[in-house]
Design a protein around this motif. Structure first.
Motif, PDB file in Angstrom:
ATOM      1  N   ALA B  44       0.782  -1.151  -0.076  1.00 13.40           N
ATOM      2  CA  ALA B  44      -0.020  -0.078   0.017  1.00 13.40           C
ATOM      3  C   ALA B  44       1.033   1.393  -0.133  1.00 13.40           C
ATOM      4  N   ALA B  48      -1.175   3.167  -2.951  1.00 14.14           N
ATOM      5  CA  ALA B  48      -1.979   2.967  -2.076  1.00 14.14           C
ATOM      6  C   ALA B  48      -3.509   2.607  -2.358  1.00 14.14           C
ATOM      7  N   PRO B  49      -4.037   3.426  -3.496  1.00 11.73           N
ATOM      8  CA  PRO B  49      -5.652   3.255  -3.426  1.00 11.73           C
ATOM      9  C   PRO B  49      -5.735   2.050  -4.645  1.00 11.73           C
ATOM     10  N   ASP B 115     -13.504   2.665   0.957  1.00  8.68           N
ATOM     11  CA  ASP B 115     -12.507   3.119   0.114  1.00  8.68           C
ATOM     12  C   ASP B 115     -11.426   1.779  -0.323  1.00  8.68           C
ATOM     13  N   GLU B 116     -11.143   0.885   0.511  1.00 14.69           N
ATOM     14  CA  GLU B 116     -10.241  -0.093   0.343  1.00 14.69           C
ATOM     15  C   GLU B 116     -10.868  -1.080  -0.302  1.00 14.69           C
TER      16      GLU B 116
END
Lengths: 419, 377
Positions: B44, B48-49, B115-116
């Motif tokens: 991540a 990250a996203p 979001d994850e």
């Protein structure tokens, strides 16, 4: 007493200046808190790396693979702080891309997603600003208001009560009333210790702590009794829509007018403290009560007044959280805003603008903590450690001076010790 | 004076540094327990996203949002996470948790998991009821499981969907994890009635809310069943409530007054409050405690001498079941009810029980499962 009879002394004049340029001009007053924050983050990094199993394993093999040990340490820290600041400020590239999409297609979904982290930090900072101002006003009058937490609770309860019990009012009446409800409840909770101190000399530290517990238990009772919503959950009803502080963006973005209000109130407190006779009296009492008394300042009135203002601000802090974010109150409503506020006031040197900056920092740290916990597996408690370290360094500037070999500035000493 | 302060401050910092370096030895095993949280962390960091889509095999992600008790509450938050950890070992899913420190964290933590692109979000406790429903409605592709709650939960005229309650209808992507703790409480009541020497037993709760009172009514019914079977007159003192789930002082005071009224077995259904009662029993030796939620001889081992038994609410089994359903694709919204039959509830070993009592409890368990003995009136 008018402004003409009491002219601020030169040192007072200097005290109300909070200029970022001072950093570059070598003024230690601003440099020290910044170094304190920096040092806190560095030690926080050591704690993060030191509790990371991968890092420990790598260091056990230090003599076989020294490079790996450093790499693991670096990765651990970079992951944690990357997530922390990514989670609180957002990814600049995403924000730029979001703006591009918005302007070219009019689709704001990507933009809203990109600015979510920073709006969340501002949302968190909002109650911190109010609460920090509350403690700062107390400090300026020489009062240590540890009761901000209780006043925060009472403010939240006061505003939620006005928020749900009145129905059908237009927002421009209902919202101010709900805010006033919070201010009044907090001010009352602050006024009691202020009065006890002024009239009977009872120490405000003891009394504000006592008032905290009364406030917590009172809220337990209210939430299980008179203010309990229908159903089994020990929470209040939701406030009417007309009492809500409007959000700037659609859900899940929660930043609201409370933030703007906080900035306005910070300016108002600055004006009150440094531009009015009332503020001058409060500060005079804080600097030297005996001298103030000798000069004809009414000590009793100023103690009570400062605690009323302080309590009112703490109450407003609770109100902003209820009216802007939560819309209802349940048990365990606060996460220690009132206690963190002491740290914020110290870090901001009890200056309204300093408080705003310190509150923004705390908002960023708290705002990013969720992401750090999720992505890097680091408990949110690390934030409390960093905050604690920063406060230690701010409260004992000699450590920072010693660490960074900064010579104390003689003419500032007096101000420092008065904090 | 100033010098003294700086010396103190340096000492303080030194202690912090030392503890920082000292903790790894003890902390290390705890961290290694959850390897799944470490692995994604590093990837991540780089990106990250969008890290997930680059991976070839799709790893199912499970996230738990705790309530204010935190992950180490020795109660349902911790027990629920034990279920997640077991699923991590058994199914290779990725397990994480986020602690809520205040009520505004509920929505925020759920949002973080959304979001994850977390597949299953487990929320713990009725306080997350509204936020869970709101998120579930806005994200129909994400699956949710909520401990101690279920939908629909909007009843009556005053209920406003999304405000005072979560949803007026059943949600297809939310599984409510509820427990027939009265079945297990029934067994504990029976055991308590068999073990009491004074002929009086007692139970108290934190709040008068269904997840709490269900323990107590089951307990009482168990005592009454024992009386009916054996012709005894064991008495259950009237129910009382502390009004909070925090004060161990309250737990102590309640235990003291129950003992004064003649009870020698007490079941506190108020989380950590009960530890105060256990402390009182241990100090005075005048009473025994029936633990709740998990086995207190393990979770509160310092009081194990005075723990008669524990009413087990196996949140871990429920959460594990929910994850299993997500893994094998059989997940659908609705209601999971933990019972004696599916292991969702149970009773721990009874301290000092005779073989006869043990056999009776086993038979009673079978009878409750088969329906031969009715727990509720």
């Amino acid at each position: 007493m008018t402004d003409k009879t009491v002219k601020p002394t030169p040192s007072e004049k200097k005290d109300d200046k909070f200029d970022l340029r001072q950093i570059f001009e070598g003024s230690y007053n601003t440099l020290l808190p910044l170094l304190a924050i920096f040092t806190g983050l560095v030690i926080g990094a050591i704690v993060i790396a030191g509790t990371d199993a991968t890092v420990i394993a790598a260091w056990k093999n230090f003599f076989q693979a020294p490079g790996a040990a450093f790499a693991a340490t670096w990765t651990s820290i970079a992951t944690a702080y990357g997530a922390l600041f990514g989670g609180s400020l957002g990814n600049p590239r995403d924000i730029v891309a979001g703006f591009q999409t918005y302007f070219s297609t009019g689709d704001n979904a990507a933009l809203l997603k990109a600015i979510y982290p920073i709006t969340e930090s501002l949302t968190t900072a909002t109650p911190y600003i109010f609460a920090g101002l509350a403690v700062a006003v107390g400090f300026r009058c020489g009062l240590f208001n540890i009761g901000a937490e209780g006043q925060f609770f009472m403010g939240a309860l006061g505003s939620v009560f006005v928020g749900y019990s009145l129905q059908g009012l237009p927002a421009f009446i209902h919202l101010p009333l709900a805010l006033l409800g919070g201010i009044a409840a907090g001010a009352l909770w602050g006024a009691i210790p202020g009065y006890l101190k002024a009239k009977f000399g009872a120490h405000e530290v003891v009394n504000t702590i006592m008032m905290n517990w009364i406030g917590f238990r009172l809220s337990d009772w209210l939430l299980n009794g008179p203010m309990k919503s229908p159903g089994f959950r020990p929470v209040t009803r939701n406030i009417a829509e007309s009492a809500q502080l409007p959000h700037f963006f659609p859900d899940p973005l929660r930043v609201n007018w409370g933030f703007i209000l906080a900035l306005l109130v910070a300016w108002l407190i600055y004006w009150l403290l440094f531009k009015t006779t009332i503020g001058f009296e409060i500060r005079t009492v804080g600097a030297n009560p005996d001298a103030a008394k000798y000069a004809g300042v009414n000590i009793v009135r100023n103690f009570v007044l400062a605690m009323v203002i302080s309590g009112g601000l703490a109450g407003l802090s609770g109100a902003s959280q209820v009216l802007g974010v939560d819309h209802w109150v349940g048990q365990g409503f606060s996460a220690g805003y009132g206690f963190d506020a002491i740290a914020i006031a110290l870090l901001g040197k009890s200056h309204p603008f300093g408080v705003v900056l310190a509150a923004l920092l705390f908002g960023v740290l708290r705002g990013g903590a969720t992401r750090m916990q999720s992505l890097a597996g680091i408990p949110v408690d690390i934030i409390s450690i960093i905050q604690g370290l920063v406060i230690v360094f701010v409260a004992a500037p000699d450590i920072i001076r010693w660490l960074y070999r900064i010579r104390p500035a003689e003419h500032k000493q007096a101000l420092q010790s008065r904090g | 004076m100033k010098k003294l302060y700086s010396v103190l401050a340096v000492l303080l910092v030194a202690t912090m540094l030392l503890t920082a370096c000292g903790t790894p030895a003890t902390e290390a095993p705890a961290v290694t327990e959850a390897p799944a949280t470490e692995a994604p962390a590093t990837e991540a960091a780089t990106e990250a996203p969008t890290a997930a889509p680059t991976e070839a095999p799709v790893v199912i992600k499970v996230g738990e949002v705790t309530d204010l008790g935190g992950i180490d509450d020795k109660s349902f938050n911790a027990t629920a996470y034990a279920g997640v950890e077991k699923a991590v070992t058994d199914f290779g899913v990725e397990g994480k948790y986020l602690e809520s420190q205040q009520q505004s964290d509920y929505a925020k933590n759920i949002q973080q998991f959304l979001d994850e692109k977390t597949n299953l979000i487990v929320t713990v406790g009725f306080l997350l009821g509204v936020d869970t429903a709101t998120a579930a409605k806005a994200n129909p592709d994400t699956k949710f499981a909520i401990v101690d709650y279920s939908y629909p939960d909007c009843f009556g005229d005053t209920a406003v969907e999304g405000q005072t309650c979560g949803s007026a209808t059943e949600l297809p992507n939310v599984l409510g994890l509820t427990f027939q703790t009265d079945q297990a409480g029934f067994l504990a009541g029976y055991a308590a009635a068999a073990m009491t020497k004074t002929g009086k037993v007692a139970t108290f709760g934190g709040l008068e809310i269904p997840p709490v009172t269900i323990f107590m009514t089951g307990f009482k019914a168990g005592v009454e069943y024992y009386n009916a079977q054996k012709g005894t007159t064991v008495e259950v003192l009237p129910f009382t409530y502390t009004g909070n789930f925090e004060s161990t002082d309250d737990g102590r005071a309640f235990a003291e007054s129950f003992v004064q009224e003649g009870a020698d077995i007490i079941m506190p259904v108020a989380g950590p409050v009960g530890l105060g009662s256990a402390a009182y029993c241990k100090e005075t030796g005048s009473c025994m405690i029936v633990g709740v939620d998990n086995d207190w001889t393990v979770s509160a081992a310092e009081y194990k001498d005075v723990i008669l038994t524990s009413v087990l609410k196996n949140t871990n089994v429920a959460v594990y079941t929910a994850i299993q359903q997500v893994v094998d694709g059989s997940f659908k919204g609705g209601l999971y009810i933990g019972t004696l039959e599916n292991g969702g509830v149970g009773i721990a070993a009874v301290t000092g029980a005779s073989d006869e009592l043990k056999a009776e409890l086993e038979k009673l368990t079978a009878d409750i499962i088969s329906g031969a003995v009715k727990v509720g009136e």
